[in-house]
Design a protein around this motif. Sequence first.
Motif, short mmCIF file in Angstrom:
data_model
loop_
_atom_site.label_atom_id
_atom_site.label_comp_id
_atom_site.label_asym_id
_atom_site.label_seq_id
_atom_site.Cartn_x
_atom_site.Cartn_y
_atom_site.Cartn_z
N THR A 30 22.14 53.25 19.75
CA THR A 30 21.17 52.41 20.58
C THR A 30 21.47 52.33 21.94
O THR A 30 20.86 52.55 22.80
CB THR A 30 20.88 51.46 19.82
OG1 THR A 30 20.48 51.60 18.32
CG2 THR A 30 19.59 50.39 20.57
N VAL A 31 22.83 51.71 22.22
CA VAL A 31 23.32 51.39 23.50
C VAL A 31 23.45 52.75 24.41
O VAL A 31 23.16 52.63 25.32
CB VAL A 31 24.64 50.65 23.30
CG1 VAL A 31 25.44 50.47 24.74
CG2 VAL A 31 24.41 49.52 22.86
N PRO A 53 5.65 43.97 27.84
CA PRO A 53 6.91 43.35 27.98
C PRO A 53 7.70 44.15 28.94
O PRO A 53 7.70 45.26 29.61
CB PRO A 53 7.60 43.89 26.51
CG PRO A 53 6.89 45.16 26.28
CD PRO A 53 5.46 44.98 26.73
N PRO A 54 8.80 43.09 29.52
CA PRO A 54 9.63 43.75 30.41
C PRO A 54 10.63 44.75 29.78
O PRO A 54 10.88 44.46 28.81
CB PRO A 54 10.33 42.45 31.19
CG PRO A 54 9.94 41.39 30.31
CD PRO A 54 8.88 41.61 29.44
N HIS A 59 14.55 46.55 25.39
CA HIS A 59 15.99 46.90 24.94
C HIS A 59 16.50 45.91 23.89
O HIS A 59 16.96 46.15 23.05
CB HIS A 59 16.72 46.94 26.23
CG HIS A 59 16.45 47.88 27.27
ND1 HIS A 59 15.92 49.26 26.77
CD2 HIS A 59 16.53 48.26 28.60
CE1 HIS A 59 15.71 49.88 27.89
NE2 HIS A 59 16.26 49.26 29.20
N SER A 60 16.07 44.47 24.28
CA SER A 60 16.67 43.42 23.30
C SER A 60 16.14 43.64 21.99
O SER A 60 16.95 43.62 20.96
CB SER A 60 16.63 42.24 23.91
OG SER A 60 17.03 41.73 25.15
N VAL A 64 18.37 44.64 18.50
CA VAL A 64 18.15 43.48 17.18
C VAL A 64 17.62 44.29 15.95
O VAL A 64 18.26 44.24 14.96
CB VAL A 64 17.04 42.41 17.59
CG1 VAL A 64 16.89 41.56 16.21
CG2 VAL A 64 17.87 41.47 18.42
N ALA A 65 16.74 45.12 16.11
CA ALA A 65 15.96 46.15 15.16
C ALA A 65 17.48 46.92 14.73
O ALA A 65 17.38 47.17 13.40
CB ALA A 65 15.02 46.96 15.59
N ALA A 66 18.50 47.48 15.48
CA ALA A 66 19.27 48.32 15.23
C ALA A 66 20.33 47.75 14.24
O ALA A 66 20.82 48.10 13.27
CB ALA A 66 19.97 49.05 16.24
N PHE A 67 20.64 46.14 14.72
CA PHE A 67 21.54 45.39 13.88
C PHE A 67 21.08 45.11 12.56
O PHE A 67 21.72 45.30 11.57
CB PHE A 67 21.64 44.32 14.90
CG PHE A 67 22.58 42.96 14.22
CD1 PHE A 67 23.84 43.16 13.85
CD2 PHE A 67 21.93 42.04 13.67
CE1 PHE A 67 24.81 42.27 13.17
CE2 PHE A 67 22.59 41.05 12.69
CZ PHE A 67 23.96 41.20 12.76
#
Length: 165
Positions: A30-31, A53-54, A59-60, A64-67
Amino acid sequence: MQYRKQKRTGMAARGLRSLAIAIILPLSLTVLDIILFGSGDRFRSMQRHPYFPPMWALHSAWLVAAFLSGLSAWLFWVDGGFHHQPGALFLYLGQLALSLGWYPIVFGAGAIRVGLVLCAALFGSLIACSRIFKNVNPIAGDLFKPCLLWGMLLAVVNVRLVYQW
């Protein structure tokens, strides 16, 4: 007695290693995707609206979804879910591929309408993963619920991109 303690310590180390892999692999992909395709010049040049959304929030939410999806897959795997239902692995990898493919397709190639199809497929795969994982481990299934919110956020962004151009 000493043998049992060593065996338990070895099992715990393997468990932590597999947990780290299950979380770090989706997060690192993801990163990498954010670094390569997440600049979003098209997104930044759009007219700003209060409900939009900004980029940092997008990205955040994706991180979180990937984690959470990695943690959920690990919990499912620990309970033997991938052994009992091998199709769940392909479903999980499919949702991971769909989520990783959205940025390059929408922001990289500019194929915004294809992004809508990806969002629909991603949302469907997230729902399916949640239901299948919940049958084996209820916590694993519940961890996919915030991922569903991220899928809806992507769909809102994608619909807004379609109407912007």
